[in-house]
Enzyme design. Structure first.
Site, PDB file in Angstrom:
ATOM      1  N   HIS A 176       0.876  -1.182   0.000  1.00  0.00           N
ATOM      2  CA  HIS A 176       0.000   0.000   0.000  1.00  0.00           C
ATOM      3  C   HIS A 176       0.906   1.223   0.000  1.00  0.00           C
ATOM      4  CE1 HIS A 176      -3.520  -2.246   2.113  1.00  0.00           C
ATOM      5  NE2 HIS A 176      -3.948  -1.879   0.930  1.00  0.00           N
ATOM      6  N   CYS A 271      -2.382   2.554   9.009  1.00  0.00           N
ATOM      7  CA  CYS A 271      -3.361   1.543   8.598  1.00  0.00           C
ATOM      8  C   CYS A 271      -4.518   1.446   9.589  1.00  0.00           C
ATOM      9  CB  CYS A 271      -2.700   0.176   8.487  1.00  0.00           C
ATOM     10  SG  CYS A 271      -1.288   0.144   7.407  1.00  0.00           S
TER      11      CYS A 271
HETATM   12  N1  ARG Z   1      -3.536  -7.464   6.572  1.00  0.00           N
HETATM   13  C1  ARG Z   1      -3.937  -6.252   5.932  1.00  0.00           C
HETATM   14  C2  ARG Z   1      -3.936  -6.461   4.421  1.00  0.00           C
HETATM   15  O1  ARG Z   1      -3.059  -7.120   3.939  1.00  0.00           O
HETATM   16  C3  ARG Z   1      -3.027  -5.118   6.300  1.00  0.00           C
HETATM   17  C4  ARG Z   1      -3.512  -3.807   5.828  1.00  0.00           C
HETATM   18  C5  ARG Z   1      -2.550  -2.699   6.066  1.00  0.00           C
HETATM   19  N2  ARG Z   1      -3.163  -1.463   5.788  1.00  0.00           N
HETATM   20  C6  ARG Z   1      -2.603  -0.419   5.183  1.00  0.00           C
HETATM   21  N3  ARG Z   1      -3.303   0.674   5.049  1.00  0.00           N
HETATM   22  N4  ARG Z   1      -1.384  -0.484   4.686  1.00  0.00           N
HETATM   23  O2  ARG Z   1      -4.782  -5.976   3.720  1.00  0.00           O
END
Ligand code: ARG
Length: 298
Positions: A176, A271
């Site tokens: 992300h 996150c």
């Molecule tokens: N386990 C989640 C996923 O893989 C983690 C999300 C992390 N969120 C972020 N905004 N980077 O989707």
């Protein structure tokens, strides 16, 4: 240097059912489960820190069947539209394991008075995960590749009447944009160019007049780009001395909040916290009809 005006109102999900049920990023390991008591303590400490710094938090309950819902950043892109109405572009998660989260988030946002739109839903149409999209400079900067699809950028630009600048994410560990980019004020941001392909890294460094460049190791081992900014305070999961030195020289205060239990799911402070107060016309220009600017192909 103008302080960020957004980043005062957050949506968060209380971690009542946080666990690792599947692995959709390189950090997740079913053999390494979070401690629920410690996770809740860390989350509460984060909420208290945000409130002490003058931010507000709206809490959405966690679905029992949605262990990743604690990463509220990915539920949707909240904005204030010209004229003042609250709007959320609901995420369309890349992985089916997370798609039910938005079935709960959408009515919850609507209950708070948000209007909603979609760029795709239930597996049909473009994927969008809001952790890929941040206002900076003259545009909404959107990372695409591992999660958000390039097609979503066009929808966002048209639906919202804004300029969207796309960046192609190539690093599997920085899936992300919020793991590699954190706006600090009108001219500065934390930037980890190794998340992106060469052309996108160059485009981002050109967009940010004063970047604080992070190494791949700093970003991956400390999650320090996954931070939030409230006025002139940066709330970070960890802060390497070198990064702290530069932030303090720029006049920022650093608050470190340990959210290590949430690193097991591959997310950190940003996150867990979804800012919904980015205003079109204030934090990014209104561009009637929308415009998408993509980096040259690498
Ligand atoms: N386990 C989640 C996923 O893989 C983690 C999300 C992390 N969120 C972020 N905004 N980077 O989707």
């Amino acid at each position: 240097m103008q302080q960020l005006e957004w980043g005062r109102r957050y949506v968060m999900v209380r971690p009542d059912h946080f666990r690792i049920d599947y692995a959709i990023n390189p950090f997740m390991d079913l053999a390494d489960q979070p401690d629920p008591v410690l996770a809740l303590e860390q989350w509460q400490h984060l909420v208290a820190t945000i409130e002490r710094l003058g931010g507000t938090v709206d809490v959405l309950p966690q679905r029992t069947d949605a262990p990743d819902m604690v990463y509220a950043m990915n539920l949707g892109l909240g904005l204030v539209r010209p004229g003042g109405d609250q709007h959320v572009v609901v995420s369309h998660m890349r992985y089916p394991q997370r798609r039910m989260e938005t079935d709960t988030a959408q009515p919850w946002f609507a209950g708070l008075g948000f209007t909603t739109s979609y760029v795709g839903r239930e597996g049909v149409g473009a994927h969008l995960e809001a952790g890929d999209a941040f206002a900076f400079g003259d545009a909404l900067v959107v990372g695409y590749g591992p999660r958000t699809e390039k097609l979503a950028l066009k929808h966002l630009a048209t639906e919202l009447g804004i300029r969207v600048r796309g960046l192609r994410i190539t690093h599997p560990g920085m899936y992300h944009l919020d793991l590699a980019f954190c706006p600090l004020d009108s001219r500065r941001a934390l930037v980890c160019p190794s998340a992106l392909d060469g052309a996108s890294a160059a485009a981002l460094l050109e967009l940010v007049p004063e970047p604080l460049v992070l190494t791949e190791e700093e970003a991956l081992t400390t999650f320090c780009a996954n931070s939030i900014v409230i006025g002139r305070t940066v709330v970070m999961p960890a802060c390497p001395d070198r990064v702290r030195g530069q932030l303090e020289e720029w006049g920022f205060a650093v608050e470190v909040v340990d959210v290590s239990e949430f690193h097991k799911g591959g997310g950190s402070i940003r996150c867990l916290t979804n800012p919904v107060d980015v205003a079109i016309g204030r934090d990014l220009p209104s561009v009637p009809g929308g415009e998408v600017i993509l980096p040259p192909l690498a």
